[in-house]
Design a protein around this motif. Structure first.
Motif, PDB file in Angstrom:
ATOM      1  N   GLN A   1      11.899   4.497   4.698  1.00  8.60           N
ATOM      2  CA  GLN A   1      12.028   5.475   3.622  1.00  8.60           C
ATOM      3  C   GLN A   1      11.285   4.973   2.389  1.00  8.60           C
ATOM      4  N   ASN A   2      10.558   5.876   1.754  1.00  8.48           N
ATOM      5  CA  ASN A   2       9.724   5.525   0.602  1.00  8.48           C
ATOM      6  C   ASN A   2      10.569   5.184  -0.621  1.00  8.48           C
TER       7      ASN A   2
ATOM      8  N   LYS B   1       0.818  -1.214   0.000  1.00 12.07           N
ATOM      9  CA  LYS B   1       0.000   0.000   0.000  1.00 12.07           C
ATOM     10  C   LYS B   1       0.854   1.266   0.000  1.00 12.07           C
ATOM     11  N   ASN B   2       2.004   1.205   0.633  1.00 12.75           N
ATOM     12  CA  ASN B   2       2.900   2.363   0.712  1.00 12.75           C
ATOM     13  C   ASN B   2       4.334   1.878   0.518  1.00 12.75           C
ATOM     14  N   PRO B   3       4.789   1.738  -0.731  1.00 15.84           N
ATOM     15  CA  PRO B   3       6.108   1.154  -1.005  1.00 15.84           C
ATOM     16  C   PRO B   3       7.226   1.849  -0.244  1.00 15.84           C
ATOM     17  N   SER B   4       7.954   1.073   0.534  1.00 15.68           N
ATOM     18  CA  SER B   4       9.004   1.627   1.385  1.00 15.68           C
ATOM     19  C   SER B   4       9.955   0.514   1.808  1.00 15.68           C
ATOM     20  N   VAL B   5      11.106   0.910   2.322  1.00 16.75           N
ATOM     21  CA  VAL B   5      12.085  -0.033   2.872  1.00 16.75           C
ATOM     22  C   VAL B   5      12.529   0.482   4.238  1.00 16.75           C
TER      23      VAL B   5
ATOM     24  N   ARG C   1      22.233  11.920  10.336  1.00 16.87           N
ATOM     25  CA  ARG C   1      22.820  13.210  10.005  1.00 16.87           C
ATOM     26  C   ARG C   1      22.804  13.609   8.530  1.00 16.87           C
ATOM     27  N   PRO C   2      22.013  12.990   7.670  1.00 16.96           N
ATOM     28  CA  PRO C   2      22.016  13.429   6.264  1.00 16.96           C
ATOM     29  C   PRO C   2      21.391  14.805   6.114  1.00 16.96           C
ATOM     30  N   SER C   3      21.728  15.492   5.009  1.00 17.19           N
ATOM     31  CA  SER C   3      21.213  16.835   4.783  1.00 17.19           C
ATOM     32  C   SER C   3      19.723  16.820   4.460  1.00 17.19           C
ATOM     33  N   ARG C   4      19.259  15.761   3.757  1.00 17.69           N
ATOM     34  CA  ARG C   4      17.839  15.675   3.411  1.00 17.69           C
ATOM     35  C   ARG C   4      17.040  15.146   4.603  1.00 17.69           C
ATOM     36  N   ILE C   5      16.013  15.883   4.983  1.00 12.51           N
ATOM     37  CA  ILE C   5      15.210  15.491   6.136  1.00 12.51           C
ATOM     38  C   ILE C   5      14.571  14.120   5.917  1.00 12.51           C
ATOM     39  N   GLU C   6      14.148  13.837   4.672  1.00 21.74           N
ATOM     40  CA  GLU C   6      13.466  12.576   4.393  1.00 21.74           C
ATOM     41  C   GLU C   6      14.378  11.363   4.573  1.00 21.74           C
TER      42      GLU C   6
ATOM     43  N   GLY D   1      16.588   3.515  -5.996  1.00 22.25           N
ATOM     44  CA  GLY D   1      17.614   4.411  -5.469  1.00 22.25           C
ATOM     45  C   GLY D   1      18.616   3.742  -4.548  1.00 22.25           C
ATOM     46  N   LEU D   2      18.688   2.425  -4.581  1.00 25.43           N
ATOM     47  CA  LEU D   2      19.572   1.700  -3.667  1.00 25.43           C
ATOM     48  C   LEU D   2      20.998   1.575  -4.190  1.00 25.43           C
ATOM     49  N   ASN D   3      21.220   2.027  -5.419  1.00 26.84           N
ATOM     50  CA  ASN D   3      22.577   2.028  -5.970  1.00 26.84           C
ATOM     51  C   ASN D   3      23.174   3.439  -6.052  1.00 26.84           C
ATOM     52  N   ARG D   4      22.445   4.432  -5.625  1.00 27.39           N
ATOM     53  CA  ARG D   4      22.964   5.792  -5.670  1.00 27.39           C
ATOM     54  C   ARG D   4      24.111   5.962  -4.677  1.00 27.39           C
ATOM     55  N   GLU D   5      25.141   6.628  -5.120  1.00 28.63           N
ATOM     56  CA  GLU D   5      26.299   6.848  -4.252  1.00 28.63           C
ATOM     57  C   GLU D   5      26.158   8.130  -3.439  1.00 28.63           C
ATOM     58  N   GLY D   6      25.192   8.968  -3.809  1.00 32.35           N
ATOM     59  CA  GLY D   6      25.046  10.247  -3.131  1.00 32.35           C
ATOM     60  C   GLY D   6      24.388  10.169  -1.771  1.00 32.35           C
ATOM     61  N   ASN D   7      23.540   9.149  -1.540  1.00 30.08           N
ATOM     62  CA  ASN D   7      22.888   9.045  -0.229  1.00 30.08           C
ATOM     63  C   ASN D   7      23.033   7.672   0.419  1.00 30.08           C
ATOM     64  N   ASN D   8      23.728   6.749  -0.234  1.00 28.63           N
ATOM     65  CA  ASN D   8      24.029   5.452   0.381  1.00 28.63           C
ATOM     66  C   ASN D   8      25.523   5.391   0.682  1.00 28.63           C
TER      67      ASN D   8
END
Length: 259
Positions: A202-203, A17-21, A191-196, A115-122
């Protein structure tokens, strides 16, 4: 690359109902040895076991781990992580009616689209997250083992310079767990810059969920599977649905596309 999340039925229906991990703090994972492969011995009298445990606390508080698997049909994983009750409402008598093993779901997620392969937030993307199973836990000093940037929870994106360090901290596990074929994604959830990004759950894009396996206890009679699958079709119409069963001659779990 599609990776698989084993979940109980209740959690699975929420994800539909609400895709998230969920990125879990290491101290909440079920292996009591989490992060301890980063502990090391030294002759330095100024370094002690208390320093190891202080680093352990900082690492556990700041970072979150998403555990996925390469294999969607592992019977042990189904029994341990994918439990759930039959959804059928008929009064038919079922053998093992109180047994909820193999009653959950396995959700196939496209790592790139989610987005699990992004190097900017993982700090460890999926492509670098294969768990390393060993029979002996390493205890030697490793590159950047005293790097405060990591140990004090300030790292927020992947940096290949620290790959060995991140492997020692998050990816070394006992070979007893090798049947899980685990791949990990690690993020800083404090401590990430993005609040989400400052949360455990996380969605993800709903289209990143490519396939869902429904546990074998729902396969016969199919009334239970129909209830689950109708919910999947309503919320994720392009997702492939596979019903699991154990009716074959061998020990393997079989699958049939839902119709």
């Amino acid at each position: 690359m599609i990776l698989y999340k084993y979940v109980d039925l209740c959690t699975g229906m929420k994800i539909i109902k609400n895709p998230s991990v969920k990125f879990t703090h290491p101290y909440d994972l079920n292996d009591p040895f989490e992060i301890t492969s980063s502990f090391y011995e030294t002759d330095d009298r100024d370094y002690s076991h208390e320093d190891n445990y202080r680093n352990h606390l900082n690492l556990s508080l700041c970072y979150g781990v998403l555990s996925l698997s390469r294999a969607p049909l592992n019977p042990l994983m189904w029994a341990h992580y994918s439990r759930g009750e039959r959804q059928a409402t008929s009064k038919s008598i079922h053998k093992g009616a109180k047994n909820t093993a193999h009653g959950g779901l396995v959700i196939g997620i496209d790592a790139d689209e989610a987005g699990l392969n992004r190097e900017g937030n993982n700090i460890i993307p999926a492509k670098f997250g294969s768990v390393i199973y060993t029979s002996t836990k390493p205890v030697s000093i490793f590159d950047n083992s005293e790097e405060a940037y990591i140990n004090e929870g300030m790292m927020t994106c992947f940096n290949s310079i620290y790959l060995e360090t991140l492997q020692r901290i998050f990816l070394f596990k006992s070979k007893d767990w090798s049947y899980e074929e685990e791949v990990r994604i690690v993020r800083n959830i404090t401590r990430p810059s993005r609040i989400e990004d400052r949360q455990e759950i996380q969605n993800i894009e709903k289209d990143s969920i490519k396939e869902i396996y429904v546990g074998s206890i729902h396969s016969f009679p199919q009334e239970s599977a129909n209830i689950i699958c109708s919910e999947i079709k309503q919320n994720l119409p392009s997702c492939k649905i596979l019903l699991c069963d154990t009716q074959g001659k061998g020990w393997n779990i079989n699958t049939t596309p839902y119709k």
